[in-house]
Design an enzyme around this catalytic site. Structure first.
Site, short mmCIF file in Angstrom:
data_model
loop_
_atom_site.label_atom_id
_atom_site.label_comp_id
_atom_site.label_asym_id
_atom_site.label_seq_id
_atom_site.Cartn_x
_atom_site.Cartn_y
_atom_site.Cartn_z
N ASN A 211 0.27 -1.28 -0.04
CA ASN A 211 -0.51 0.02 0.30
C ASN A 211 1.37 1.71 0.22
O ASN A 211 1.44 1.10 0.02
CB ASN A 211 -0.97 -0.17 1.31
CG ASN A 211 -0.41 0.40 2.90
OD1 ASN A 211 0.85 0.64 2.88
ND2 ASN A 211 -0.50 -1.31 3.17
N ASP A 280 -4.37 -6.63 5.09
CA ASP A 280 -5.59 -7.36 6.18
C ASP A 280 -5.48 -8.49 5.71
O ASP A 280 -5.90 -9.32 5.89
CB ASP A 280 -6.94 -6.82 5.58
CG ASP A 280 -7.48 -5.37 7.25
OD1 ASP A 280 -6.51 -5.42 7.49
OD2 ASP A 280 -7.85 -4.09 6.11
N LYS A 290 8.74 -17.50 -10.40
CA LYS A 290 7.85 -15.55 -10.80
C LYS A 290 6.76 -16.67 -11.80
O LYS A 290 6.57 -17.05 -12.69
CB LYS A 290 8.92 -15.24 -12.48
CG LYS A 290 8.45 -13.69 -12.40
CD LYS A 290 9.49 -13.35 -12.63
CE LYS A 290 8.28 -11.91 -14.06
NZ LYS A 290 8.82 -11.38 -14.75
N ASP A 307 -4.92 -9.62 13.26
CA ASP A 307 -5.29 -8.51 13.27
C ASP A 307 -4.14 -7.94 14.53
O ASP A 307 -4.84 -8.52 16.00
CB ASP A 307 -6.51 -7.60 13.37
CG ASP A 307 -7.14 -5.97 14.16
OD1 ASP A 307 -6.19 -5.19 14.25
OD2 ASP A 307 -8.14 -6.12 12.68
N ILE A 308 -2.88 -7.43 14.21
CA ILE A 308 -2.58 -7.06 15.51
C ILE A 308 -2.82 -6.01 16.81
O ILE A 308 -2.80 -6.05 17.89
CB ILE A 308 -1.32 -6.34 14.93
CG1 ILE A 308 -0.44 -7.00 13.62
CG2 ILE A 308 0.47 -6.19 16.05
CD1 ILE A 308 1.17 -6.53 12.88
N LYS A 338 -14.38 1.21 14.63
CA LYS A 338 -13.45 0.46 14.94
C LYS A 338 -13.03 0.14 16.16
O LYS A 338 -12.88 -0.45 16.46
CB LYS A 338 -12.36 0.89 13.81
CG LYS A 338 -11.92 -0.51 13.08
CD LYS A 338 -11.20 0.75 12.12
CE LYS A 338 -11.43 0.60 10.38
NZ LYS A 338 -10.76 0.85 9.34
N LYS A 342 -11.98 -2.96 17.36
CA LYS A 342 -11.02 -3.60 18.18
C LYS A 342 -10.73 -3.72 19.62
O LYS A 342 -9.47 -3.93 20.17
CB LYS A 342 -9.90 -2.90 17.51
CG LYS A 342 -10.20 -3.30 15.94
CD LYS A 342 -8.64 -2.78 14.68
CE LYS A 342 -9.18 -3.21 13.42
NZ LYS A 342 -7.79 -3.80 12.77
O1 PMT Z 1 2.06 6.17 6.72
P1 PMT Z 1 1.90 7.64 5.85
O2 PMT Z 1 1.91 7.86 4.66
O3 PMT Z 1 2.83 8.54 6.84
O4 PMT Z 1 0.29 7.66 6.11
C1 PMT Z 1 -0.13 7.61 7.58
C2 PMT Z 1 -1.27 6.62 7.75
C3 PMT Z 1 -2.69 7.31 6.40
C4 PMT Z 1 -1.15 5.34 7.06
C5 PMT Z 1 -2.10 6.62 8.55
O5 PMT Z 1 -1.67 7.80 9.33
C6 PMT Z 1 -2.65 5.23 9.39
O6 PMT Z 1 -4.37 6.04 9.30
N1 PMT Z 1 -2.42 3.92 9.81
C7 PMT Z 1 -3.66 3.06 9.68
C8 PMT Z 1 -3.87 2.65 7.92
C9 PMT Z 1 -4.78 1.17 8.59
O7 PMT Z 1 -4.56 0.60 8.57
O8 PMT Z 1 -6.35 1.19 8.69
P2 PMT Z 1 -6.93 0.31 9.07
O9 PMT Z 1 -8.19 1.77 9.36
O10 PMT Z 1 -6.97 -0.41 8.36
O11 PMT Z 1 -7.26 -0.32 10.10
C10 PMT Z 1 -7.09 -0.06 11.80
C11 PMT Z 1 -5.94 0.35 12.68
O12 PMT Z 1 -5.78 -1.47 13.08
C12 PMT Z 1 -4.84 0.69 12.73
O13 PMT Z 1 -4.23 1.50 13.97
C13 PMT Z 1 -3.63 -0.66 12.27
O14 PMT Z 1 -2.50 -0.63 12.69
C14 PMT Z 1 -4.79 -1.35 12.74
N2 PMT Z 1 -4.26 -2.77 11.94
C15 PMT Z 1 -5.10 -3.15 10.91
C16 PMT Z 1 -5.13 -4.05 10.24
C17 PMT Z 1 -4.03 -5.23 10.86
N3 PMT Z 1 -4.61 -6.75 9.98
N4 PMT Z 1 -3.13 -5.58 12.23
C18 PMT Z 1 -4.05 -4.29 12.61
O15 PMT Z 1 -2.80 -3.94 13.49
#
Ligand code: PMT
Length: 414
Positions: A211, A280, A290, A307-308, A338, A342
């Site tokens: 991403n 995700d 390849k 999900d960490i 969310k 979580k």
């Molecule tokens: O890195 P930059 O370019 O500065 O951009 C910043 C950002 C937009 C990436 C940052 O501000 C941000 O929003 N990070 C979280 C992005 C994200 O994955 O959001 P989510 O809504 O999908 O996830 C929610 C939360 O769960 C997040 O804290 C994520 O780290 C956590 N998560 C999600 C999936 C997963 N499998 N494990 C997780 O821990």
């Protein structure tokens, strides 16, 4: 009063032309109230005399690893390593960086750096080609990943006649950086774990699902937490950013690796901040070879990643947990959902899309916690991160000491 008053500074001086600046540095440190013990490498003594630094520091300068007089006085190298509140090496030459990166103990200064548990700060000074050399870059990256703080170098005219990065910071700048380390912050003594950047999920040996996260937001958060006095570990996906000073960095690639690195450390932290954009889903299996473009269509079979953030929040004794929510629409509603799903203490919600959130210099955040929310208007990520850390610190303290902090938790409630 300076935050360095009565602090014990072990000042290492290695052999470069910038060693002459050590005299002014010692004078400034003493004027700030610090006790200063100078340790010189053999090379340093060719650029400035020990007598000068002894006169300014008020202590005999140490140089030899085996110093019978010092050992007899109870100041053997281990005692000296324990004596220091902080170690600053200024100037730190390319050779010294290399020896520290290798963990060598072949003179008194490197031995002390290895034997001391105090924070180690290095002020590099060298020719620009030496600073840019891949060997030096690798040594610096290794030292930073171990939590060593690099102060500088600055860019400008160098003693060798060339111009570029390699100038040692001025003594007044080094003093300010050192004072910053000892200033009491809102997260003094707190252990903070931060995730940042993207993850990469391999499709085959050369391709991955990823991403647009640059890591800027998470790195700014890690730096702000360190500046607020926390001991910070940053678990980072692949990004092109330098490790913030004083932060320990663990580099990972996939969501599974990030999960393992976080779960191994989450039990030992007070605050967990998940700023990483974690995939995700991952391909069910990465192809060993390849993937060839023979078929007209290709279907990927994806499976869910752990999900960490949710797993940390589910620990029997979880740290204060802060998640980010990246949303393209209906920011507040999705972010609130969310937070509940979580089970985390706080969500920092940001809008994402073209020119927003991912890979930008600026951001804006909506902080949502139990009983309140707070808007942090658009600003550079570095400034937002400092504001976010102050909100987190207030909410964390309120959870630990509800009676003592009173209204902190309600501050900024919309
Ligand atoms: O890195 P930059 O370019 O500065 O951009 C910043 C950002 C937009 C990436 C940052 O501000 C941000 O929003 N990070 C979280 C992005 C994200 O994955 O959001 P989510 O809504 O999908 O996830 C929610 C939360 O769960 C997040 O804290 C994520 O780290 C956590 N998560 C999600 C999936 C997963 N499998 N494990 C997780 O821990």
């Amino acid at each position: 009063m300076s935050s360095l008053a009565n602090k014990r500074v072990l000042l290492g001086v290695s052999g470069g032309i910038a060693a002459y600046k050590a005299a002014e540095l010692v004078r400034l440190l003493r004027a700030a109230g610090a006790e200063v013990q100078v340790v010189m490498t053999r090379g340093a003594t060719r650029f400035i005399t020990p007598l000068t630094l002894q006169a300014l520091s008020g202590r005999p300068v140490r140089e030899a690893l085996f110093d019978e007089a010092a050992e007899a006085g109870g100041m053997d190298h281990i005692s000296l390593a324990r004596w220091a509140d902080v170690l600053l090496v200024a100037p730190a030459t390319a050779d010294l960086l290399a020896r520290l990166a290798q963990g060598r103990a072949d003179d008194l200064l490197t031995t002390l750096c290895l034997a001391s548990r105090a924070p180690l700060l290095l002020a590099p000074a060298m020719n620009v080609a030496m600073w840019d050399h891949p060997a030096t870059r690798a040594n610096v990256a290794l030292l930073e990943s171990r939590g060593v703080a690099l102060l500088g170098p600055a860019e400008g005219e160098l003693a060798c006649g060339e111009a570029g990065a390699g100038r040692m910071l001025e003594p007044a700048e080094l003093l300010a950086a050192l004072e910053g380390r000892f200033r009491r912050g809102s997260l003094d003594g707190c252990r903070v774990l931060v995730t940042a950047g993207p993850t990469r999920e391999p499709l085959d040996p050369v391709r991955y699902l990823g991403n647009r996260s640059s890591g800027r937001m998470g790195y700014a958060v890690a730096e702000a937490a360190a500046l607020a006095g926390a001991r910070v570990t940053l678990v980072s996906g692949p990004v092109a950013l330098a490790c913030p000073p004083g932060v320990e960095r663990v580099v990972v690639e996939t969501a599974a690796e990030m999960h393992a690195a976080v779960m191994a450390r989450a039990g030992d932290c007070d605050i967990f901040i998940a700023a990483a954009a974690v995939a995700d889903y991952r391909p069910q299996a990465a192809a060993a070879q390849k993937i060839k473009k023979s078929a007209p269509r290709l279907t990927l079979d994806l499976v869910r990643n752990p999900d960490i953030l949710a797993d940390v929040a589910r620990l029997p004794r979880p740290p204060f947990t802060v998640g980010f929510a990246a949303e393209t629409d209906d920011l507040e509603r999705h972010a609130r959902a969310k937070r509940m799903a979580k089970g985390v203490d706080m969500i920092a919600a940001n809008r994402v899309g073209p020119g927003l959130g991912f890979d930008t210099e600026d951001n804006e955040l909506l902080l949502i916690r139990e009983g309140g929310s707070e808007r942090l208007p658009r600003a550079p990520k570095t400034r937002l991160a400092r504001q976010l850390i102050e909100s987190i610190a207030a909410a964390w303290r309120a959870r630990r000491e509800p009676a003592a902090t009173g209204d902190d938790h309600a501050q900024g409630t919309a």
